[in-house]
Scaffold this motif. Sequence first.
Motif, mmCIF file in Angstrom:
data_model
loop_
_atom_site.group_PDB
_atom_site.id
_atom_site.type_symbol
_atom_site.label_atom_id
_atom_site.label_comp_id
_atom_site.label_asym_id
_atom_site.label_seq_id
_atom_site.Cartn_x
_atom_site.Cartn_y
_atom_site.Cartn_z
ATOM 1 N N GLN A 38 -63.984 -0.023 -118.022
ATOM 2 C CA GLN A 38 -63.451 -0.871 -119.087
ATOM 3 C C GLN A 38 -62.959 0.038 -120.216
ATOM 4 O O GLN A 38 -63.700 0.927 -120.671
ATOM 5 C CB GLN A 38 -64.516 -1.829 -119.649
ATOM 6 N N PHE A 39 -61.730 -0.183 -120.671
ATOM 7 C CA PHE A 39 -61.111 0.683 -121.674
ATOM 8 C C PHE A 39 -60.574 -0.187 -122.805
ATOM 9 O O PHE A 39 -59.794 -1.112 -122.584
ATOM 10 C CB PHE A 39 -59.968 1.475 -121.031
ATOM 11 N N TYR A 40 -61.002 0.115 -124.044
ATOM 12 C CA TYR A 40 -60.713 -0.724 -125.217
ATOM 13 C C TYR A 40 -60.134 0.160 -126.305
ATOM 14 O O TYR A 40 -60.800 1.093 -126.776
ATOM 15 C CB TYR A 40 -62.017 -1.368 -125.673
ATOM 16 N N GLY B 252 -52.989 -0.539 -116.720
ATOM 17 C CA GLY B 252 -53.666 -1.552 -115.907
ATOM 18 C C GLY B 252 -53.145 -1.623 -114.487
ATOM 19 O O GLY B 252 -53.881 -1.958 -113.554
ATOM 20 N N ARG B 253 -51.859 -1.309 -114.308
ATOM 21 C CA ARG B 253 -51.216 -1.231 -112.990
ATOM 22 C C ARG B 253 -51.374 -2.504 -112.161
ATOM 23 O O ARG B 253 -51.520 -2.469 -110.930
ATOM 24 C CB ARG B 253 -51.731 -0.014 -112.215
ATOM 25 N N GLY B 254 -51.354 -3.638 -112.860
ATOM 26 C CA GLY B 254 -51.412 -4.909 -112.153
ATOM 27 C C GLY B 254 -52.776 -5.240 -111.584
ATOM 28 O O GLY B 254 -52.964 -6.296 -110.976
ATOM 29 N N LYS B 255 -53.748 -4.360 -111.805
ATOM 30 C CA LYS B 255 -55.093 -4.552 -111.240
ATOM 31 C C LYS B 255 -56.125 -4.885 -112.323
ATOM 32 O O LYS B 255 -57.020 -5.700 -112.106
ATOM 33 C CB LYS B 255 -55.506 -3.282 -110.504
ATOM 34 N N ALA B 256 -55.989 -4.227 -113.485
ATOM 35 C CA ALA B 256 -56.934 -4.433 -114.582
ATOM 36 C C ALA B 256 -56.313 -5.384 -115.605
ATOM 37 O O ALA B 256 -55.322 -5.030 -116.255
ATOM 38 C CB ALA B 256 -57.277 -3.093 -115.248
ATOM 39 N N SER C 154 -60.136 3.355 -111.268
ATOM 40 C CA SER C 154 -61.476 2.862 -111.611
ATOM 41 C C SER C 154 -61.427 1.702 -112.605
ATOM 42 O O SER C 154 -62.386 0.938 -112.733
ATOM 43 C CB SER C 154 -62.323 3.995 -112.192
ATOM 44 N N LEU C 155 -60.313 1.556 -113.341
ATOM 45 C CA LEU C 155 -60.230 0.557 -114.404
ATOM 46 C C LEU C 155 -60.295 -0.861 -113.852
ATOM 47 O O LEU C 155 -59.580 -1.216 -112.913
ATOM 48 C CB LEU C 155 -58.938 0.732 -115.206
ATOM 49 N N LYS C 156 -61.149 -1.690 -114.467
ATOM 50 C CA LYS C 156 -61.279 -3.093 -114.106
ATOM 51 C C LYS C 156 -60.771 -4.016 -115.213
ATOM 52 O O LYS C 156 -60.331 -5.132 -114.940
ATOM 53 C CB LYS C 156 -62.733 -3.434 -113.775
ATOM 54 N N VAL C 157 -60.872 -3.550 -116.471
ATOM 55 C CA VAL C 157 -60.419 -4.322 -117.632
ATOM 56 C C VAL C 157 -59.863 -3.344 -118.658
ATOM 57 O O VAL C 157 -60.449 -2.281 -118.895
ATOM 58 C CB VAL C 157 -61.577 -5.122 -118.285
ATOM 59 N N ASP D 266 -52.661 17.032 -125.313
ATOM 60 C CA ASP D 266 -51.381 16.460 -124.897
ATOM 61 C C ASP D 266 -51.570 14.959 -124.763
ATOM 62 O O ASP D 266 -52.666 14.411 -124.972
ATOM 63 C CB ASP D 266 -50.887 17.081 -123.583
ATOM 64 N N ALA D 267 -50.497 14.246 -124.406
ATOM 65 C CA ALA D 267 -50.524 12.790 -124.355
ATOM 66 C C ALA D 267 -51.288 12.238 -123.164
ATOM 67 O O ALA D 267 -51.380 11.028 -122.990
ATOM 68 C CB ALA D 267 -49.089 12.249 -124.348
ATOM 69 N N GLY D 268 -51.874 13.102 -122.365
ATOM 70 C CA GLY D 268 -52.664 12.645 -121.229
ATOM 71 C C GLY D 268 -54.156 12.626 -121.497
ATOM 72 O O GLY D 268 -54.945 12.369 -120.581
ATOM 73 N N ARG D 269 -54.560 12.873 -122.734
ATOM 74 C CA ARG D 269 -55.981 13.025 -123.055
ATOM 75 C C ARG D 269 -56.810 11.802 -122.661
ATOM 76 O O ARG D 269 -57.854 11.920 -122.009
ATOM 77 C CB ARG D 269 -56.152 13.317 -124.546
ATOM 78 N N PHE D 270 -56.370 10.606 -123.047
ATOM 79 C CA PHE D 270 -57.122 9.396 -122.698
ATOM 80 C C PHE D 270 -57.204 9.222 -121.185
ATOM 81 O O PHE D 270 -58.258 8.898 -120.628
ATOM 82 C CB PHE D 270 -56.457 8.162 -123.310
ATOM 83 N N TRP D 271 -56.076 9.421 -120.519
ATOM 84 C CA TRP D 271 -56.022 9.172 -119.077
ATOM 85 C C TRP D 271 -56.866 10.211 -118.320
ATOM 86 O O TRP D 271 -57.468 9.898 -117.292
ATOM 87 C CB TRP D 271 -54.577 9.176 -118.604
ATOM 88 N N GLN D 272 -56.918 11.415 -118.876
ATOM 89 C CA GLN D 272 -57.756 12.466 -118.286
ATOM 90 C C GLN D 272 -59.233 12.074 -118.354
ATOM 91 O O GLN D 272 -59.984 12.253 -117.380
ATOM 92 C CB GLN D 272 -57.528 13.785 -119.033
ATOM 93 N N VAL D 273 -59.656 11.534 -119.504
ATOM 94 C CA VAL D 273 -61.045 11.117 -119.676
ATOM 95 C C VAL D 273 -61.379 9.962 -118.728
ATOM 96 O O VAL D 273 -62.454 9.929 -118.107
ATOM 97 C CB VAL D 273 -61.316 10.723 -121.144
ATOM 98 N N ILE D 274 -60.465 9.003 -118.600
ATOM 99 C CA ILE D 274 -60.688 7.871 -117.690
ATOM 100 C C ILE D 274 -60.853 8.365 -116.258
ATOM 101 O O ILE D 274 -61.765 7.933 -115.529
ATOM 102 C CB ILE D 274 -59.530 6.857 -117.789
ATOM 103 N N GLU D 275 -59.986 9.272 -115.845
ATOM 104 C CA GLU D 275 -60.073 9.808 -114.495
ATOM 105 C C GLU D 275 -61.363 10.589 -114.280
ATOM 106 O O GLU D 275 -62.054 10.415 -113.267
ATOM 107 C CB GLU D 275 -58.870 10.716 -114.223
ATOM 108 N N LYS D 276 -61.714 11.429 -115.239
ATOM 109 C CA LYS D 276 -62.887 12.301 -115.100
ATOM 110 C C LYS D 276 -64.185 11.502 -115.010
ATOM 111 O O LYS D 276 -65.052 11.792 -114.177
ATOM 112 C CB LYS D 276 -62.948 13.276 -116.278
ATOM 113 N N HIS D 277 -64.327 10.488 -115.877
ATOM 114 C CA HIS D 277 -65.598 9.765 -115.966
ATOM 115 C C HIS D 277 -65.580 8.436 -115.223
ATOM 116 O O HIS D 277 -66.555 7.679 -115.294
ATOM 117 C CB HIS D 277 -65.968 9.547 -117.434
ATOM 118 N N LYS D 278 -64.464 8.139 -114.539
ATOM 119 C CA LYS D 278 -64.339 6.894 -113.765
ATOM 120 C C LYS D 278 -64.606 5.668 -114.652
ATOM 121 O O LYS D 278 -65.400 4.774 -114.322
ATOM 122 C CB LYS D 278 -65.299 6.899 -112.576
ATOM 123 N N VAL D 279 -63.929 5.646 -115.792
ATOM 124 C CA VAL D 279 -64.091 4.557 -116.760
ATOM 125 C C VAL D 279 -63.634 3.240 -116.134
ATOM 126 O O VAL D 279 -62.585 3.176 -115.472
ATOM 127 C CB VAL D 279 -63.281 4.859 -118.037
#
Length: 447
Positions: free
Chosen positions: A152-154, A202-206, A178-181, A137-150
């Motif tokens: 930096q995301f490029y 980024g939510r105004g943070k990254a 967890s995202l910083k950049v 589904d369209a949450g695949r990237f966001w799921q991975v970021i949440e799971k692995h505490k990514v």
Amino acid sequence: MVDEALTMGCDSVEKVLVHKTTGDTVLFNADKDVWWHDVVDHQSDICEAEEMDSEDMLFILYTSGSTGKPKGVVHTCGGYMVYTCYSFRNVFQYSDGDIYWCTADVGWITGHSYIIYGPLLSGATTVMFEGVPTYPDAGRFWQVIEKHKVTQFYTAPTAIRALMAAGHDEPDKYDLSSLKVIGSVGEPINEEAWLWYENKVGRGKAPLVDTWWQTETGGILITPIPNVTDTKPCFASYPLPGVQPCLVDPAGHEIHENGLEGLLCIKFPWPSILRTTYGDHERCRLNYFAGFEGMYFTGDGSRRDEEGRYRIIGRVDDVINVSGHRIGTAEVENAINQHSNVVESAVVGYPHDIKGQGIYAYVITQFPITDEEHFRNEVLMVVTKEIGAIAKPDRIQVVSGLPKTRSGKIMRRILRKIACGEGDSLGDVSTLLNPEIVDELKEGVML
């Protein structure tokens, strides 16, 4: 594909390692093929480094050109190593303990530089992902970021636009704190996608780093530095320290004023600049260094705003940027023309909501087409075989002729305007050898 390639004169290949991934049956030649698991399981954990000269060839990566023949860009050991490490550390502000993720294809220059070389030279933890961003589904990237505490995301604008369309509010369901950049690569990013990416992910943070570079440059040249320089939608912003971009007019005069457009050049070399095009050094000189004396010509047009930020407009030659992959129109035409019923073809780019640019093909056939869908599928198969699936035309219009000058040159400006739905603003076409063909193209255009 490997088996087919080996029939074309690859006498230096002695063995082929075959990795069991899906479990499907494969054609296995016991004289040449070796199972990966039979070999790797018995290897030593120690591999002594080979001593290399800094200018020894490291790899060849082929990139499209407007002539239709891909160029083998050569990078060397020392300069490429230095610059990918330097640019990775600065652009992504990596710190010990961070989890970095670049979603690119590892065989693309972005994967070479910013999945493998830059991160691993820096001792970084780098995520490698196999799959597509919308499955399951369209949450695949966001799921991975949440799971692995990514941290930096490029990724590419193509992926961002696809995720916007598939689930506008999908990122809201996940913890992305967890995202910083966050970064963008591969093509100019449109403002809507830029703002969605910055706000939803980024939510105004990254900070969002919109990076510009090429296969030939080896690493990022123009980019914001997170928490150091500012960001602005659609602008790659400022050069990294040591990089000296400039704008020139078609006559080669440098444009010093801000707020103007021009051709983007680089005035001084950097460590990972390409060294040659494999087997044809003169082609390298002509393509990149002969156009403007003492400069590297990028092939891109650019605008510089009043504060000195650079915005990349796009290619100025016959190269289409499809999902961040540069594809020469001539090589797609050459592939289409391999079809037994195709006499001539012309390919142009047009705006595509997801890919940035789509491929529009005008095709002249020898015999009338009775089943257009079948013909289209055959053409797509030919292009896939000759180049790859990324180069498949999105739209194929069968025509009786192409607009040409009296010297026989195809007027691609007219074809581009028609493909983009701007057929009513073609200007004077009376000087064409066959001006009557324009009305046929406009009537049959696929929008």
